[in-house]
Design a protein around this motif. Structure first.
Motif, PDB file in Angstrom:
ATOM      1  N   TYR A  37      40.481  25.976  30.045  1.00  0.00           N
ATOM      2  CA  TYR A  37      40.534  27.306  30.659  1.00  0.00           C
ATOM      3  C   TYR A  37      39.848  28.335  29.770  1.00  0.00           C
ATOM      4  O   TYR A  37      39.164  29.249  30.263  1.00  0.00           O
ATOM      5  N   HIS A  38      39.999  28.162  28.438  1.00  0.00           N
ATOM      6  CA  HIS A  38      39.405  29.118  27.503  1.00  0.00           C
ATOM      7  C   HIS A  38      37.885  28.965  27.488  1.00  0.00           C
ATOM      8  O   HIS A  38      37.154  29.967  27.392  1.00  0.00           O
ATOM      9  N   GLN A  39      37.392  27.734  27.574  1.00  0.00           N
ATOM     10  CA  GLN A  39      35.952  27.525  27.649  1.00  0.00           C
ATOM     11  C   GLN A  39      35.368  28.230  28.872  1.00  0.00           C
ATOM     12  O   GLN A  39      34.331  28.902  28.788  1.00  0.00           O
ATOM     13  N   LEU A  40      36.032  28.055  30.009  1.00  0.00           N
ATOM     14  CA  LEU A  40      35.549  28.680  31.242  1.00  0.00           C
ATOM     15  C   LEU A  40      35.609  30.199  31.137  1.00  0.00           C
ATOM     16  O   LEU A  40      34.664  30.903  31.527  1.00  0.00           O
ATOM     17  N   ALA A  41      36.712  30.712  30.595  1.00  0.00           N
ATOM     18  CA  ALA A  41      36.856  32.160  30.439  1.00  0.00           C
ATOM     19  C   ALA A  41      35.754  32.723  29.550  1.00  0.00           C
ATOM     20  O   ALA A  41      35.173  33.784  29.832  1.00  0.00           O
ATOM     21  N   GLN A  42      35.438  32.030  28.451  1.00  0.00           N
ATOM     22  CA  GLN A  42      34.388  32.488  27.553  1.00  0.00           C
ATOM     23  C   GLN A  42      33.035  32.537  28.255  1.00  0.00           C
ATOM     24  O   GLN A  42      32.249  33.475  28.052  1.00  0.00           O
ATOM     25  N   GLN A  43      32.747  31.522  29.061  1.00  0.00           N
ATOM     26  CA  GLN A  43      31.465  31.487  29.762  1.00  0.00           C
ATOM     27  C   GLN A  43      31.368  32.587  30.817  1.00  0.00           C
ATOM     28  O   GLN A  43      30.316  33.215  30.986  1.00  0.00           O
ATOM     29  N   LEU A  44      32.456  32.834  31.524  1.00  0.00           N
ATOM     30  CA  LEU A  44      32.454  33.912  32.520  1.00  0.00           C
ATOM     31  C   LEU A  44      32.320  35.276  31.844  1.00  0.00           C
ATOM     32  O   LEU A  44      31.592  36.146  32.327  1.00  0.00           O
ATOM     33  N   GLU A  45      33.018  35.453  30.716  1.00  0.00           N
ATOM     34  CA  GLU A  45      32.916  36.719  29.988  1.00  0.00           C
ATOM     35  C   GLU A  45      31.487  36.923  29.482  1.00  0.00           C
ATOM     36  O   GLU A  45      30.950  38.037  29.550  1.00  0.00           O
ATOM     37  N   ALA A  46      30.844  35.860  28.987  1.00  0.00           N
ATOM     38  CA  ALA A  46      29.459  35.964  28.519  1.00  0.00           C
ATOM     39  C   ALA A  46      28.529  36.326  29.675  1.00  0.00           C
ATOM     40  O   ALA A  46      27.590  37.114  29.505  1.00  0.00           O
ATOM     41  N   ALA A  47      28.800  35.769  30.854  1.00  0.00           N
ATOM     42  CA  ALA A  47      27.970  36.078  32.025  1.00  0.00           C
ATOM     43  C   ALA A  47      28.077  37.547  32.406  1.00  0.00           C
ATOM     44  O   ALA A  47      27.096  38.169  32.828  1.00  0.00           O
ATOM     45  N   ALA A  70      36.806  25.417  41.206  1.00  0.00           N
ATOM     46  CA  ALA A  70      37.451  24.280  40.548  1.00  0.00           C
ATOM     47  C   ALA A  70      36.780  22.975  40.956  1.00  0.00           C
ATOM     48  O   ALA A  70      36.547  22.081  40.129  1.00  0.00           O
ATOM     49  N   SER A  71      36.444  22.855  42.246  1.00  0.00           N
ATOM     50  CA  SER A  71      35.797  21.640  42.746  1.00  0.00           C
ATOM     51  C   SER A  71      34.424  21.449  42.118  1.00  0.00           C
ATOM     52  O   SER A  71      34.060  20.339  41.714  1.00  0.00           O
ATOM     53  N   ARG A  72      33.650  22.529  42.013  1.00  0.00           N
ATOM     54  CA  ARG A  72      32.301  22.447  41.449  1.00  0.00           C
ATOM     55  C   ARG A  72      32.335  22.027  39.984  1.00  0.00           C
ATOM     56  O   ARG A  72      31.436  21.343  39.503  1.00  0.00           O
ATOM     57  N   LEU A  73      33.365  22.478  39.265  1.00  0.00           N
ATOM     58  CA  LEU A  73      33.438  22.207  37.828  1.00  0.00           C
ATOM     59  C   LEU A  73      34.277  20.977  37.504  1.00  0.00           C
ATOM     60  O   LEU A  73      34.373  20.582  36.335  1.00  0.00           O
ATOM     61  N   GLY A  74      34.899  20.387  38.514  1.00  0.00           N
ATOM     62  CA  GLY A  74      35.747  19.234  38.267  1.00  0.00           C
ATOM     63  C   GLY A  74      37.001  19.590  37.499  1.00  0.00           C
ATOM     64  O   GLY A  74      37.504  18.796  36.693  1.00  0.00           O
ATOM     65  N   LEU A  75      37.509  20.794  37.741  1.00  0.00           N
ATOM     66  CA  LEU A  75      38.709  21.269  37.059  1.00  0.00           C
ATOM     67  C   LEU A  75      39.833  21.441  38.061  1.00  0.00           C
ATOM     68  O   LEU A  75      39.609  21.520  39.277  1.00  0.00           O
ATOM     69  N   SER A  76      41.037  21.514  37.555  1.00  0.00           N
ATOM     70  CA  SER A  76      42.175  21.777  38.431  1.00  0.00           C
ATOM     71  C   SER A  76      42.204  23.262  38.770  1.00  0.00           C
ATOM     72  O   SER A  76      41.708  24.102  38.010  1.00  0.00           O
ATOM     73  N   ARG A  77      42.808  23.577  39.904  1.00  0.00           N
ATOM     74  CA  ARG A  77      42.900  24.980  40.292  1.00  0.00           C
ATOM     75  C   ARG A  77      43.725  25.790  39.291  1.00  0.00           C
ATOM     76  O   ARG A  77      43.358  26.925  38.971  1.00  0.00           O
ATOM     77  N   PRO A  78      44.858  25.259  38.747  1.00  0.00           N
ATOM     78  CA  PRO A  78      45.597  26.029  37.738  1.00  0.00           C
ATOM     79  C   PRO A  78      44.749  26.369  36.511  1.00  0.00           C
ATOM     80  O   PRO A  78      44.909  27.433  35.919  1.00  0.00           O
ATOM     81  N   THR A  79      43.844  25.463  36.110  1.00  0.00           N
ATOM     82  CA  THR A  79      42.977  25.731  34.956  1.00  0.00           C
ATOM     83  C   THR A  79      42.051  26.908  35.256  1.00  0.00           C
ATOM     84  O   THR A  79      41.880  27.811  34.434  1.00  0.00           O
ATOM     85  N   VAL A  80      41.440  26.888  36.440  1.00  0.00           N
ATOM     86  CA  VAL A  80      40.547  27.980  36.843  1.00  0.00           C
ATOM     87  C   VAL A  80      41.328  29.287  36.951  1.00  0.00           C
ATOM     88  O   VAL A  80      40.885  30.339  36.496  1.00  0.00           O
ATOM     89  N   ARG A  81      42.510  29.199  37.538  1.00  0.00           N
ATOM     90  CA  ARG A  81      43.330  30.405  37.703  1.00  0.00           C
ATOM     91  C   ARG A  81      43.707  30.993  36.342  1.00  0.00           C
ATOM     92  O   ARG A  81      43.688  32.222  36.153  1.00  0.00           O
TER      93      ARG A  81
END
Length: 252
Positions: free
Chosen positions: A24-34, A53-64
């Motif tokens: 979740y932190h990796q995704l958050a960092q990438q979104l913040e950088a964007a 979540a589907s595109r990244l192969g992650l669970s919905r709770p992780t994305v949330r």
């Protein structure tokens, strides 16, 4: 006006499952950088959590969890019926006699205005004292909502002595009050103001798209012309989540 929706593929998001950094932190960092790099522009809708979540192969709770961390940092906001949206940069304003309309326009904030009241009313004790008129005498009241980036930013109340300037409602909705005063040949020389903060009432929160009790910045200002005459006094409320005052201090 519809808001643009982010394309996850164009953002080139991805996670490293071998990294000790939580997904979740990796995704958050990438979104913040964007957001910081302008690939996710202010106002952009992030899109459906399930699809992301589907595109990244992650669970919905992780994305949330990733998105919630950005909401907590004020980078994104969840809007009922709209979704998750990139917020606009906080509006900073120099602490000097300047027009909010002019400051927003210079910063590319696309200011717009809705006039709530444009009327004449009896001067109360405070307004009469500030403007130097008799208590109960007529003064002009203008109450407006100022928008930036299509979002409400401030609730502005201004009292002026009668006859100061032609306060046409259509003009008030298309330009700033100070610009109208300058256009009438009034030379604004100085201002006295005080700044504070207080919680929003239910009515104020509804007007400014905040929750009841949210912190609002307050500004009380009296502006004087080059003869020392008070030409307007304002009582303004600003969303603390979208607005700040900038101070420049001299050290002696």
């Amino acid at each position: 006006m519809s808001k643009p929706t982010a394309d996850p593929a164009a953002l080139e998001l991805g996670v490293d499952r071998t990294s000790p950094v939580p997904l979740y932190h990796q995704l958050a960092q990438q979104l913040e950088a964007a957001v910081e790099e302008g690939r996710l522009a202010p106002g952009t809708l992030l899109g459906n959590e399930i699809d992301l979540a589907s595109r990244l192969g992650l669970s919905r709770p992780t994305v949330r969890q990733a998105i919630q961390s950005l909401v907590d940092k004020g980078i994104m906001v969840r809007r009922r019926g709209v979704g998750t949206q990139v917020v606009h940069s906080e509006v900073g304003r120099p602490l000097e006699p300047s027009s909010l309309y002019d400051d927003l326009e210079a910063a590319g904030g696309h200011p717009t205005t809705r006039v709530l009241r444009n009327t004449v009313e009896p001067a109360g004790p405070r307004v009469a004292d500030v403007l130097g008129v008799a208590e109960g005498s007529d003064v002009h009241l203008v109450e407006r909502i100022r928008y930036a980036y299509d979002e409400p930013l401030a609730l502005l109340r201004n009292h002026l002595p009668p006859g100061t300037v032609d306060l046409d409602t259509a003009r008030l909705e298309s330009t700033g009050l100070y610009r109208m005063l300058r256009g009438a040949g009034i030379a604004m020389h100085s201002a006295r103001q005080s700044i504070g903060a207080r919680p929003a009432t239910a009515e104020e929160a509804a007007v400014l798209a905040e929750t009841e009790g949210a912190v609002l910045l307050t500004m009380e200002r009296t502006t004087f012309d080059d003869t020392g005459r008070a030409i307007e006094c304002g009582s303004h409320l600003y969303r603390a989540s979208r607005y700040s005052f900038d101070f420049q201090l001299l050290v002696r």
